[in-house]
Motif scaffolding. Structure first.
Motif, PDB file in Angstrom:
ATOM      1  N   ARG A 240      26.415   1.386  49.504  1.00 53.98           N
ATOM      2  CA  ARG A 240      25.592   2.584  49.289  1.00 53.98           C
ATOM      3  C   ARG A 240      25.837   3.182  47.904  1.00 53.98           C
ATOM      4  NH1 ARG A 240      29.375   4.879  53.080  1.00 53.98           N
ATOM      5  NH2 ARG A 240      30.719   6.323  51.965  1.00 53.98           N
TER       6      ARG A 240
ATOM      7  N   CYS B 257      24.322  -9.464  47.281  1.00 59.25           N
ATOM      8  CA  CYS B 257      25.714  -9.353  47.721  1.00 59.25           C
ATOM      9  C   CYS B 257      26.067 -10.453  48.718  1.00 59.25           C
ATOM     10  CB  CYS B 257      25.976  -7.969  48.308  1.00 59.25           C
ATOM     11  SG  CYS B 257      25.994  -6.669  47.048  1.00 59.25           S
TER      12      CYS B 257
ATOM     13  N   GLU C  72      24.096   0.922  45.363  1.00 61.62           N
ATOM     14  CA  GLU C  72      22.648   1.165  45.376  1.00 61.62           C
ATOM     15  C   GLU C  72      22.247   2.254  44.376  1.00 61.62           C
ATOM     16  OE1 GLU C  72      20.803   1.775  49.240  1.00 61.62           O
ATOM     17  OE2 GLU C  72      22.432   0.614  50.113  1.00 61.62           O
TER      18      GLU C  72
ATOM     19  N   HIS D  81      21.154  -6.294  49.081  1.00 65.87           N
ATOM     20  CA  HIS D  81      21.821  -6.926  50.223  1.00 65.87           C
ATOM     21  C   HIS D  81      21.824  -8.447  50.068  1.00 65.87           C
ATOM     22  CE1 HIS D  81      22.710  -3.765  53.209  1.00 65.87           C
ATOM     23  NE2 HIS D  81      21.725  -3.107  52.614  1.00 65.87           N
ATOM     24  N   ARG D  82      20.694  -9.015  49.687  1.00 66.00           N
ATOM     25  CA  ARG D  82      20.611 -10.479  49.497  1.00 66.00           C
ATOM     26  C   ARG D  82      21.559 -10.934  48.390  1.00 66.00           C
ATOM     27  NH1 ARG D  82      15.155  -9.404  50.173  1.00 66.00           N
ATOM     28  NH2 ARG D  82      14.790  -9.500  47.925  1.00 66.00           N
TER      29      ARG D  82
ATOM     30  N   SER E  53      15.354  -2.922  44.909  1.00 66.53           N
ATOM     31  CA  SER E  53      15.369  -2.508  46.315  1.00 66.53           C
ATOM     32  C   SER E  53      16.709  -2.763  46.995  1.00 66.53           C
ATOM     33  CB  SER E  53      14.271  -3.245  47.081  1.00 66.53           C
ATOM     34  OG  SER E  53      14.603  -4.613  47.224  1.00 66.53           O
ATOM     35  N   ARG E  54      16.906  -2.010  48.058  1.00 62.48           N
ATOM     36  CA  ARG E  54      18.114  -2.153  48.869  1.00 62.48           C
ATOM     37  C   ARG E  54      18.190  -3.549  49.475  1.00 62.48           C
ATOM     38  NH1 ARG E  54      20.350   2.067  53.256  1.00 62.48           N
ATOM     39  NH2 ARG E  54      22.114   0.825  53.899  1.00 62.48           N
ATOM     40  N   SER E  55      17.048  -4.077  49.925  1.00 64.39           N
ATOM     41  CA  SER E  55      17.056  -5.412  50.528  1.00 64.39           C
ATOM     42  C   SER E  55      17.422  -6.479  49.498  1.00 64.39           C
ATOM     43  CB  SER E  55      15.718  -5.727  51.179  1.00 64.39           C
ATOM     44  OG  SER E  55      14.676  -5.703  50.237  1.00 64.39           O
ATOM     45  N   ALA E  56      16.951  -6.322  48.271  1.00 63.97           N
ATOM     46  CA  ALA E  56      17.328  -7.273  47.210  1.00 63.97           C
ATOM     47  C   ALA E  56      18.823  -7.201  46.946  1.00 63.97           C
ATOM     48  CB  ALA E  56      16.542  -6.991  45.935  1.00 63.97           C
TER      49      ALA E  56
END
Length: 86
Positions: A28, A45, A31, A42-43, A37-40
């Motif tokens: 967080r 990481c 971010e 996550h991918r 984006s948050r989803s990008a």
């Protein structure tokens, strides 16, 4: 066509740089430093963990770089005319 600064490689490089500078860092907090984006994130990481370039600590879920990242960049061969002249 996406800008070079918006490429997957640029995003991954930025995530590595930020973890290196601010790490250990929670997702967080990471971010807050990125423009994608948050989803990008996550991918990215997840990929860094799969490559063993970063790991998420069990105690606080914060990301840190591993020695594998240091080894990779230390073994990389960079070539630039300015360096060749020295």
């Amino acid at each position: 066509m996406p800008a070079i600064t918006d490429s997957p490689l640029a995003r991954s490089t930025e995530a590595i740089r930020l973890i290196g500078i601010h790490g250990p860092i929670k997702l967080r907090d990471l971010e807050a430093h990125v423009s994608f984006s948050r989803s990008a994130l996550h991918r990215i990481c997840a990929q860094l963990e799969a490559l063993n370039w970063a790991r998420r600590r069990v105690s606080d879920k914060a990301y840190v770089l591993t020695y594998a990242t240091d080894d990779f960049f230390a073994s990389a061969q960079f070539s630039a005319p300015e360096v060749d002249q020295v």
